[in-house]
Design an enzyme around this catalytic site. Structure first.
Site, PDB file in Angstrom:
ATOM      1  N   HIS A  12       0.879  -1.198   0.000  1.00 29.27           N
ATOM      2  CA  HIS A  12       0.000   0.000   0.000  1.00 29.27           C
ATOM      3  C   HIS A  12       0.902   1.229   0.000  1.00 29.27           C
ATOM      4  CE1 HIS A  12      -3.804   2.171   1.576  1.00 29.27           C
ATOM      5  NE2 HIS A  12      -2.906   3.094   1.283  1.00 29.27           N
ATOM      6  N   HIS A  14       1.664   5.324  -1.652  1.00 35.50           N
ATOM      7  CA  HIS A  14       1.283   6.515  -2.424  1.00 35.50           C
ATOM      8  C   HIS A  14       2.545   7.094  -3.068  1.00 35.50           C
ATOM      9  CE1 HIS A  14      -2.811   6.690  -0.749  1.00 35.50           C
ATOM     10  NE2 HIS A  14      -2.237   6.167   0.327  1.00 35.50           N
ATOM     11  N   LYS A  95      -8.946  -0.137  -5.757  1.00 35.26           N
ATOM     12  CA  LYS A  95      -9.028   0.475  -4.433  1.00 35.26           C
ATOM     13  C   LYS A  95     -10.338   1.230  -4.271  1.00 35.26           C
ATOM     14  CE  LYS A  95      -7.685   2.149  -0.432  1.00 35.26           C
ATOM     15  NZ  LYS A  95      -6.601   3.100  -0.215  1.00 35.26           N
ATOM     16  N   HIS A 134     -10.451   1.213   1.867  1.00 39.71           N
ATOM     17  CA  HIS A 134     -10.179   2.124   2.981  1.00 39.71           C
ATOM     18  C   HIS A 134     -11.428   2.054   3.859  1.00 39.71           C
ATOM     19  CE1 HIS A 134      -8.430   6.002   4.706  1.00 39.71           C
ATOM     20  NE2 HIS A 134      -9.545   5.788   5.375  1.00 39.71           N
ATOM     21  N   HIS A 168      -4.626  -0.817   5.712  1.00 42.67           N
ATOM     22  CA  HIS A 168      -4.084  -0.093   6.875  1.00 42.67           C
ATOM     23  C   HIS A 168      -4.964  -0.202   8.111  1.00 42.67           C
ATOM     24  CE1 HIS A 168      -6.854   2.805   5.254  1.00 42.67           C
ATOM     25  NE2 HIS A 168      -6.033   3.289   4.349  1.00 42.67           N
ATOM     26  N   ASP A 240       1.503   2.472   3.552  1.00 38.19           N
ATOM     27  CA  ASP A 240       0.647   3.656   3.426  1.00 38.19           C
ATOM     28  C   ASP A 240       1.502   4.925   3.512  1.00 38.19           C
ATOM     29  OD1 ASP A 240      -1.627   5.145   2.966  1.00 38.19           O
ATOM     30  OD2 ASP A 240      -2.325   5.083   5.045  1.00 38.19           O
TER      31      ASP A 240
HETATM   32  C1  NCD Z   1      -3.412   9.041   2.299  1.00 37.44           C
HETATM   33  C2  NCD Z   1      -2.976  10.085   1.285  1.00 37.44           C
HETATM   34  O1  NCD Z   1      -2.449  11.133   1.700  1.00 37.44           O
HETATM   35  O2  NCD Z   1      -3.145   9.859   0.086  1.00 37.44           O
HETATM   36  N1  NCD Z   1      -3.454   9.649   3.603  1.00 37.44           N
HETATM   37  C3  NCD Z   1      -3.392   9.005   4.786  1.00 37.44           C
HETATM   38  O3  NCD Z   1      -3.535   9.667   5.818  1.00 37.44           O
HETATM   39  N2  NCD Z   1      -3.142   7.727   4.883  1.00 37.44           N
HETATM   40  C4  NCD Z   1      -4.710   8.450   1.875  1.00 37.44           C
HETATM   41  C5  NCD Z   1      -5.116   7.240   2.670  1.00 37.44           C
HETATM   42  O4  NCD Z   1      -4.535   6.162   2.496  1.00 37.44           O
HETATM   43  O5  NCD Z   1      -6.005   7.357   3.503  1.00 37.44           O
HETATM   44 ZN    ZN Z   2      -3.223   5.071   1.705  1.00 43.13          ZN
END
Ligand code: NCD
Ligand code: ZN
Length: 335
Positions: A12, A14, A95, A134, A168, A240
C-alpha cells in the site's frame, strides 16, 4: 545482528505524481522489489489509459532501480465485466474509498453495500481482482474503522470468492474480523505498529504523525503488533507511506499522511528484533503478500544490520517519520 530480506514488498503505497513522484519513487524503488500503487491522484486513476500513462511516469521516475509498480484503479460502481477484463491486463487490484474519507477521495463511493456495488464486485470476483478498501465510516473519528467492520463482513459474506483486503487496519476489532471470514485479509502500516493517538495529539500536536485512519488506543496497537510479529498469514506489510509537502503538513488544516517509505525496512527490522521475532519479518514483508496476491516478484536482496543510522531531516520538500533522529538499524546493501 543482520538479516537479508528477499524481495520486500510494500502492499500500500502513495507515489503521487509530477515533482513529488520524482522525489519519492526512487526511495521506494531502491529498497522494495514491488509495491501496490494507490490511485488517489487528482483526478483519480479510473481508466485503462490513465493506468498505463501513470505506470510509464513511475517507471521513468525510478530510473535504474529494479522495481515493479503494481497498479490499481480507483473503484467506481459502473465498472462492468468487459471493462475489467481489459483492465486486468494492466492492474493488480482496485481500491475503494468511501467518498471524502481521506486525501483525494471525493470521487469515492457513498453507499457501500453488496446490492449497490453488485455489478462491479461480481465482475471482480469472476476475474479474481482483489478489492482493497479504505474501511472507515463517517462517524466519530476514533470509531470509524470499528463501525466499518460490519460492512467488510457483509461484503465478505455476499462475495465469498472475492479477495477483500482491509487496508491499513488500526484496531483490534479489525484483527478479530480477519479470522471470521476466509476471504478477508489486511495490510498493516509501520506507523500503526509504533504509535497511538497519544503520539499524535497527547502532547504538542505532531502533524507528521497525523494520518487516516488516525492512530488508536494502546490495546489496538498491541493487537496489530501481535498479528505482525507472528506474521499472521492474512496480514501483509503496506506502508501507506503518504507524502505531502512540508507546507501542507506544518500548517493550519494539516494534510493526512505519514511519510515512511525511506525508513520502513530498517525500522521494521529494529522493531521485530526488539521482540525477538526477526525470523518472521520475511513473511510479513513479502511471503504472505506473495501467497495472498498469487504473485512472484523479481529477486531483490536487501541486507539490514543493527548499525545506527540518521534519518534525514527532509527529503527535498517532504519530512519523513523520525526526521533528524537516529534509528537503530540500517540498510547495508541491496542487490
Ligand atoms: C493518504 C494520502 O495522503 O493519500 N493519507 C493518509 O492519511 N493515509 C490516503 C489514505 O490512504 O487514507
Ligand atoms: Zn493510503
Amino acid at each position: 545482528m543482520q538479516i537479508t530480506l528477499n524481495s520486500p514488498l510494500d502492499m500500500h503505497l502513495h507515489l503521487r505524481d509530477e515533482a513529488m513522484l520524482q522525489i519519492v519513487a526512487p526511495l521506494s524503488a531502491h529498497s522494495f522489489a514491488a509495491a501496490i500503487v494507490m490511485p488517489n491522484l487528482v483526478p483519480p486513476v479510473t481508466s485503462i489509459e490513465a493506468v498505463k500513462a501513470y505506470k510509464e511516469r513511475i517507471i521513468t521516475a525510478i530510473g535504474e532501480e529494479h522495481f515493479t509498480p503494481l497498479m490499481t484503479l480507483f473503484f467506481q460502481d459502473n465498472y462492468d465485466y468487459d471493462f475489467l477484463k481489459e483492465a486486468k491486463k494492466q492492474i493488480t487490484a482496485i481500491k475503494l474509498y468511501p467518498a471524502g474519507i481521506t486525501t483525494n477521495s471525493e470521487g469515492g463511493v457513498s453507499g457501500i453495500d453488496s446490492e449497490s456495488l453488485k455489478m462491479t464486485l461480481d465482475a471482480m470476483s469472476r476475474l479474481d481482482i482483489p478489492l482493497l478498501i479504505h474501511g472507515e465510516s463517517n462517524g466519530f473519528v476514533m470509531d470509524r474503522e470499528k463501525e466499518f467492520v460490519p460492512v467488510y463482513e457483509e461484503l465478505a459474506q455476499n462475495f465469498p470468492d472475492l479477495t477483500i483486503i482491509m487496508e491499513h487496519i488500526t484496531t483490534k476489532a479489525s484483527v478479530e474480523a480477519l479470522n471470521r471470514h476466509k476471504n478477508l485479509y489486511a495490510t498493516i502500516t509501520l506507523h500503526h505498529l509504533l504509535i497511538t493517538l497519544d503520539d499524535v495529539a497527547g502532547g504538542m500536536l505532531e502533524p507528521h504523525l497525523f494520518c487516516k485512519p488516525i492512530a488508536k488506543r494502546p490495546e489496538d496497537r498491541e493487537a496489530l503488533l501481535d498479528a505482525a510479529l507472528q506474521a499472521h498469514p492474512k496480514v501483509m506489510f503496506g506502508s501507506d507511506s503518504a507524502p505531502h509537502p512540508q507546507h501542507a503538513k506544518e500548517s493550519c488544516g494539516c494534510a493526512a499522511g505519514v511519510f515512511t517509505a525511506p525508513i520502513a525496512l530498517p525500522v521494521l527490522a529494529e522493531l521485530f528484533a526488539s521482540h525477538n521475532k526477526l525470523e518472521n519479518l520475511q513473511a510479513f514483508v513479502s511471503d504472505n503478500a506473495q501467497k495472498i496476491y498469487n504473485f512472484t516478484p523479481e529477486k531483490k536482496n536487501v541486507v539490514l544490520e543493527d548499525k545506527p543510522s540518521l534519518v534525514p531531516a527532509i527529503y527535498d520538500t517532504v519530512v519523513p517519520m523520525y526526521a533528524g533522529k537516529e534509528i537503530g538499524w540500517s540498510i547495508t546493501s541491496v542487490s
